[in-house]
Design a protein around this motif. Structure first.
Motif, PDB file in Angstrom:
ATOM      1  N   TYR A 168       0.825  -1.204   0.000  1.00  0.00           N
ATOM      2  CA  TYR A 168       0.000   0.000   0.000  1.00  0.00           C
ATOM      3  C   TYR A 168       0.861   1.256   0.000  1.00  0.00           C
ATOM      4  CZ  TYR A 168      -4.212  -2.793   0.782  1.00  0.00           C
ATOM      5  OH  TYR A 168      -5.243  -3.682   0.653  1.00  0.00           O
ATOM      6  N   ARG A 169       1.953   1.242   0.760  1.00  0.00           N
ATOM      7  CA  ARG A 169       2.854   2.394   0.746  1.00  0.00           C
ATOM      8  C   ARG A 169       3.428   2.619  -0.656  1.00  0.00           C
ATOM      9  NH1 ARG A 169       5.777   4.960   4.718  1.00  0.00           N
ATOM     10  NH2 ARG A 169       5.424   3.295   6.224  1.00  0.00           N
ATOM     11  N   LYS A 170       3.815   1.546  -1.309  1.00  0.00           N
ATOM     12  CA  LYS A 170       4.388   1.659  -2.651  1.00  0.00           C
ATOM     13  C   LYS A 170       3.369   2.226  -3.634  1.00  0.00           C
ATOM     14  CE  LYS A 170       6.751  -1.064  -6.216  1.00  0.00           C
ATOM     15  NZ  LYS A 170       7.259  -2.419  -6.581  1.00  0.00           N
ATOM     16  N   ILE A 171       2.131   1.740  -3.564  1.00  0.00           N
ATOM     17  CA  ILE A 171       1.083   2.233  -4.464  1.00  0.00           C
ATOM     18  C   ILE A 171       0.801   3.703  -4.191  1.00  0.00           C
ATOM     19  CG2 ILE A 171      -1.360   2.030  -5.064  1.00  0.00           C
ATOM     20  CD1 ILE A 171      -1.087  -1.005  -4.430  1.00  0.00           C
ATOM     21  N   ILE A 172       0.661   4.046  -2.921  1.00  0.00           N
ATOM     22  CA  ILE A 172       0.379   5.430  -2.532  1.00  0.00           C
ATOM     23  C   ILE A 172       1.461   6.369  -3.044  1.00  0.00           C
ATOM     24  CG2 ILE A 172       0.343   6.969  -0.509  1.00  0.00           C
ATOM     25  CD1 ILE A 172      -1.155   4.647   0.950  1.00  0.00           C
ATOM     26  N   GLU A 173       2.703   6.017  -2.803  1.00  0.00           N
ATOM     27  CA  GLU A 173       3.809   6.891  -3.200  1.00  0.00           C
ATOM     28  C   GLU A 173       3.972   6.952  -4.719  1.00  0.00           C
ATOM     29  OE1 GLU A 173       7.151   5.513  -0.941  1.00  0.00           O
ATOM     30  OE2 GLU A 173       6.439   6.477   0.918  1.00  0.00           O
ATOM     31  N   SER A 174       3.631   5.856  -5.412  1.00  0.00           N
ATOM     32  CA  SER A 174       3.746   5.862  -6.874  1.00  0.00           C
ATOM     33  C   SER A 174       2.744   6.818  -7.514  1.00  0.00           C
ATOM     34  CB  SER A 174       3.537   4.443  -7.430  1.00  0.00           C
ATOM     35  OG  SER A 174       2.177   4.051  -7.338  1.00  0.00           O
ATOM     36  N   GLU A 175       1.703   7.170  -6.776  1.00  0.00           N
ATOM     37  CA  GLU A 175       0.687   8.105  -7.282  1.00  0.00           C
ATOM     38  C   GLU A 175       0.919   9.529  -6.788  1.00  0.00           C
ATOM     39  OE1 GLU A 175      -1.276   7.412  -9.567  1.00  0.00           O
ATOM     40  OE2 GLU A 175      -1.174   5.223  -9.582  1.00  0.00           O
ATOM     41  N   GLY A 176       2.081   9.765  -6.189  1.00  0.00           N
ATOM     42  CA  GLY A 176       2.419  11.110  -5.754  1.00  0.00           C
ATOM     43  C   GLY A 176       1.816  11.504  -4.420  1.00  0.00           C
ATOM     44  N   LEU A 177       1.271  10.534  -3.688  1.00  0.00           N
ATOM     45  CA  LEU A 177       0.740  10.786  -2.355  1.00  0.00           C
ATOM     46  C   LEU A 177       1.767  10.389  -1.303  1.00  0.00           C
ATOM     47  CD1 LEU A 177      -2.867   9.302  -2.787  1.00  0.00           C
ATOM     48  CD2 LEU A 177      -2.110  11.655  -3.184  1.00  0.00           C
ATOM     49  N   LEU A 178       1.516  10.800  -0.084  1.00  0.00           N
ATOM     50  CA  LEU A 178       2.383  10.447   1.039  1.00  0.00           C
ATOM     51  C   LEU A 178       1.587   9.675   2.074  1.00  0.00           C
ATOM     52  CD1 LEU A 178       4.119  13.917   1.573  1.00  0.00           C
ATOM     53  CD2 LEU A 178       5.040  11.937   0.327  1.00  0.00           C
ATOM     54  N   LEU A 179       2.129   8.571   2.560  1.00  0.00           N
ATOM     55  CA  LEU A 179       1.517   7.862   3.683  1.00  0.00           C
ATOM     56  C   LEU A 179       2.001   8.552   4.944  1.00  0.00           C
ATOM     57  CD1 LEU A 179      -0.215   5.499   4.666  1.00  0.00           C
ATOM     58  CD2 LEU A 179       1.872   4.107   4.759  1.00  0.00           C
ATOM     59  N   VAL A 180       1.082   9.216   5.649  1.00  0.00           N
ATOM     60  CA  VAL A 180       1.489  10.062   6.768  1.00  0.00           C
ATOM     61  C   VAL A 180       1.119   9.477   8.133  1.00  0.00           C
ATOM     62  CG1 VAL A 180       1.450  12.178   5.421  1.00  0.00           C
ATOM     63  CG2 VAL A 180      -0.647  11.413   6.566  1.00  0.00           C
ATOM     64  N   GLY A 181       0.442   8.341   8.147  1.00  0.00           N
ATOM     65  CA  GLY A 181       0.104   7.760   9.438  1.00  0.00           C
ATOM     66  C   GLY A 181      -0.738   6.508   9.318  1.00  0.00           C
ATOM     67  N   GLU A 182      -0.858   5.813  10.435  1.00  0.00           N
ATOM     68  CA  GLU A 182      -1.695   4.621  10.550  1.00  0.00           C
ATOM     69  C   GLU A 182      -2.333   4.626  11.939  1.00  0.00           C
ATOM     70  OE1 GLU A 182       0.383   0.857   9.289  1.00  0.00           O
ATOM     71  OE2 GLU A 182       2.084   2.234   9.347  1.00  0.00           O
ATOM     72  N   ASP A 183      -3.411   3.882  12.085  1.00  0.00           N
ATOM     73  CA  ASP A 183      -4.043   3.750  13.393  1.00  0.00           C
ATOM     74  C   ASP A 183      -4.944   2.518  13.373  1.00  0.00           C
ATOM     75  OD1 ASP A 183      -4.769   4.290  16.016  1.00  0.00           O
ATOM     76  OD2 ASP A 183      -5.269   6.382  15.623  1.00  0.00           O
ATOM     77  N   GLU A 184      -5.505   2.177  14.521  1.00  0.00           N
ATOM     78  CA  GLU A 184      -6.392   1.027  14.636  1.00  0.00           C
ATOM     79  C   GLU A 184      -7.482   1.357  15.644  1.00  0.00           C
ATOM     80  OE1 GLU A 184      -4.860  -3.151  14.189  1.00  0.00           O
ATOM     81  OE2 GLU A 184      -5.436  -3.230  16.322  1.00  0.00           O
TER      82      GLU A 184
END
Length: 201
Positions: A168-184
């Motif tokens: 998911y991080r790879k897909i997100i970053e490949s689209e020019g977005l940033l993964l900035v956090g996670e939670d549960e």
């Protein structure tokens, strides 16, 4: 000669829409996390709700917080109920792979309980479409397990697939977005928070 069965773009949810609507109508799962996330959005922000179902509890929470909500879902029964409940919100009956996302841009996008229902290539397409639909500085929230796994959906019996954090991080970053956090949350639903860099960043 037999007639071909049309592809069910709702991933089995149209057939069990009554059961699903009953379950979600009496559940607040996801509401608190989505509202906490939405606090970072501009006042009167426009929010895209992907896999909106009949709008409970996520769409209702966003509308109550004075956001403009645009829902997309592939179940005709659930979209009909959505429109009945929320006549001032926009709703499109469409699969994510077919939707044009209202031909506009949004301050935020939510895909609660949707991502892992989709085939891997459609999950990647969803992120691509959201990236294009977000305004600079826009936020994206979606849920999926942190680890790579497959399981049988308890309502439809179909296979669900999480691609896992690394993918998911790879897909997100490949689209020019940033993964900035996670939670549960308390229900063990895992949340990914992404954003589109603002202009000049």
């Amino acid at each position: 000669m037999t007639n071909a069965t049309p592809t069910d773009k709702s991933n089995g949810y149209e057939a069990i829409s009554s059961d699903f609507m009953s379950i979600r109508s009496s559940s607040s799962t996801g509401r608190t996390m989505v509202l906490d996330w939405a606090q970072s959005l501009p006042t009167n922000a426009s929010v895209l709700d992907l896999g909106c179902g009949h709008g409970l509890p996520i769409t209702k929470a966003l509308l109550d917080a004075c956001f403009s909500v645009y829902g997309v879902d592939a179940s005709p029964s659930m979209v009909k109920e959505f429109r009945s409940r929320f006549p001032n919100a926009e709703a499109e009956c469409s699969a994510i792979e077919d939707s044009r996302l209202f031909h506009r841009r949004f301050d935020g996008a939510v895909a609660w309980g949707l991502m892992f229902l989709l085939a891997p290539e459609v999950q990647a397409s969803l992120v691509h479409k959201v990236a294009l639909a977000l305004k600079p500085g826009g936020k994206f929230l979606f849920t999926a397990p942190r680890r790579v796994c497959e399981w049988e959906d308890t309502l439809t019996g179909r296979r669900s697939r999480s691609l896992g954090l690394v993918a998911y991080r790879k897909i997100i970053e490949s689209e020019g977005l940033l993964l900035v956090g996670e939670d549960e949350d308390k229900g063990k639903n895992h949340y990914y928070f992404a954003c589109k860099p603002a202009d000049g960043q």
